[in-house]
Design a protein around this motif. Structure first.
Motif, mmCIF file in Angstrom:
data_model
loop_
_atom_site.group_PDB
_atom_site.id
_atom_site.type_symbol
_atom_site.label_atom_id
_atom_site.label_comp_id
_atom_site.label_asym_id
_atom_site.label_seq_id
_atom_site.Cartn_x
_atom_site.Cartn_y
_atom_site.Cartn_z
ATOM 1 N N GLY A 58 0.783 -1.228 0.000
ATOM 2 C CA GLY A 58 0.000 0.000 0.000
ATOM 3 C C GLY A 58 0.814 1.278 0.000
ATOM 4 O O GLY A 58 0.259 2.367 0.073
ATOM 5 N N GLN A 61 0.927 2.937 -5.547
ATOM 6 C CA GLN A 61 -0.250 2.509 -6.286
ATOM 7 C C GLN A 61 0.214 1.897 -7.604
ATOM 8 O O GLN A 61 1.013 2.502 -8.328
ATOM 9 N N GLU A 81 -8.929 2.057 3.853
ATOM 10 C CA GLU A 81 -9.425 1.376 2.665
ATOM 11 C C GLU A 81 -9.731 -0.100 2.908
ATOM 12 O O GLU A 81 -10.077 -0.822 1.989
ATOM 13 N N ASP A 82 -9.594 -0.582 4.136
ATOM 14 C CA ASP A 82 -9.953 -1.954 4.448
ATOM 15 C C ASP A 82 -11.441 -2.025 4.784
ATOM 16 O O ASP A 82 -12.005 -1.099 5.357
ATOM 17 N N HIS A 116 -11.701 -6.362 -2.889
ATOM 18 C CA HIS A 116 -11.951 -5.087 -3.556
ATOM 19 C C HIS A 116 -12.045 -5.349 -5.061
ATOM 20 O O HIS A 116 -11.118 -5.913 -5.641
ATOM 21 N N LYS A 120 -7.151 -1.916 -3.828
ATOM 22 C CA LYS A 120 -6.701 -0.808 -2.983
ATOM 23 C C LYS A 120 -5.501 -0.105 -3.590
ATOM 24 O O LYS A 120 -5.415 1.111 -3.564
ATOM 25 N N LYS A 125 -11.809 1.949 -3.151
ATOM 26 C CA LYS A 125 -12.334 2.316 -1.836
ATOM 27 C C LYS A 125 -12.981 1.123 -1.141
ATOM 28 O O LYS A 125 -13.414 0.178 -1.780
ATOM 29 N N ALA A 126 -13.049 1.210 0.158
ATOM 30 C CA ALA A 126 -13.707 0.165 0.958
ATOM 31 C C ALA A 126 -15.187 0.500 1.060
ATOM 32 O O ALA A 126 -15.660 1.014 2.062
#
Length: 194
Positions: A58, A61, A81-82, A116, A120, A125-126
């Motif tokens: 993370g 990107q 974002e989890d 996802h 991520k 997004k979560a």
């Protein structure tokens, strides 16, 4: 020589000096290899692996294969974002506790993951809308390929199987989907032989 310098720090130095810019893999490798040699007198072994690990953790990107970006705003709160446990439960329930790719659930002895859809490390997004239920096998495959690559490969395999057993209806269905991939230039590096 700086005793605190590590190969990971050299890679992150390059990216933090180039924030919010999509950077091709060779540019990163060339710079970090040269910089490591200058500072340590040694060859940088396998920068590719460390760049991938930074993306998987993370810190970077992965925009697409061989293209990375450092976004300080994205990095500052990666834990946001989890999925929460309640989001995971809602996604599992919505997908009927089955893998959205193969349809298998726990009654088949498979482990289910909440994944996802947009990863991520690509800024996904979560949210419940960005979540899907995958079996462990398909989640692993998705991690190794972008989801569209996995989908195209799956339809190529199904097309070939239908062709081999003379199932014209399924073959036609797969051909229509694969033509959409080709028409839109999606995953052109994956070749489909009619």
């Amino acid at each position: 020589m700086d005793d605190d310098i590590t190969q990971t720090k050299i890679i992150m130095e390059f990216f933090t000096n180039n924030p919010n810019r999509d950077i091709q893999h060779p540019e990163v490798v060339d710079w970090v290899s040269e910089e490591w040699k200058k500072r340590t007198g040694k060859a940088f072994r396998d920068p590719d692996r460390q760049i991938r690990q930074l993306a998987q953790s993370g810190k970077l990107q992965k925009i697409e294969k061989g293209l990375y970006r450092y976004n300080p705003d994205f990095i500052s709160n990666p834990e946001l974002e989890d999925f929460s446990q309640s989001q995971k439960n809602e996604i599992l329930e919505r997908d009927n506790y089955r893998c959205v790719i193969c349809g298998k659930g726990r009654e088949y002895g498979v482990e289910l993951h909440v994944d996802h859809i947009k990863p991520k490390d690509l800024g996904g997004k979560a949210t419940v809308e960005n979540g899907q239920t995958l079996c462990a096998q398909h989640n692993f495959k998705k991690k190794n390929y972008k989801q569209t690559e996995t989908g195209k490969k799956m339809f190529i395999r199904l097309y070939e199987l239908a062709k081999n057993i003379g199932d014209a209806e399924t073959q036609s269905f797969c051909a229509e989907i694969l033509e959409v991939f080709e028409k839109n230039g999606v995953n052109g590096h994956i070749k489909w032989e009619r």
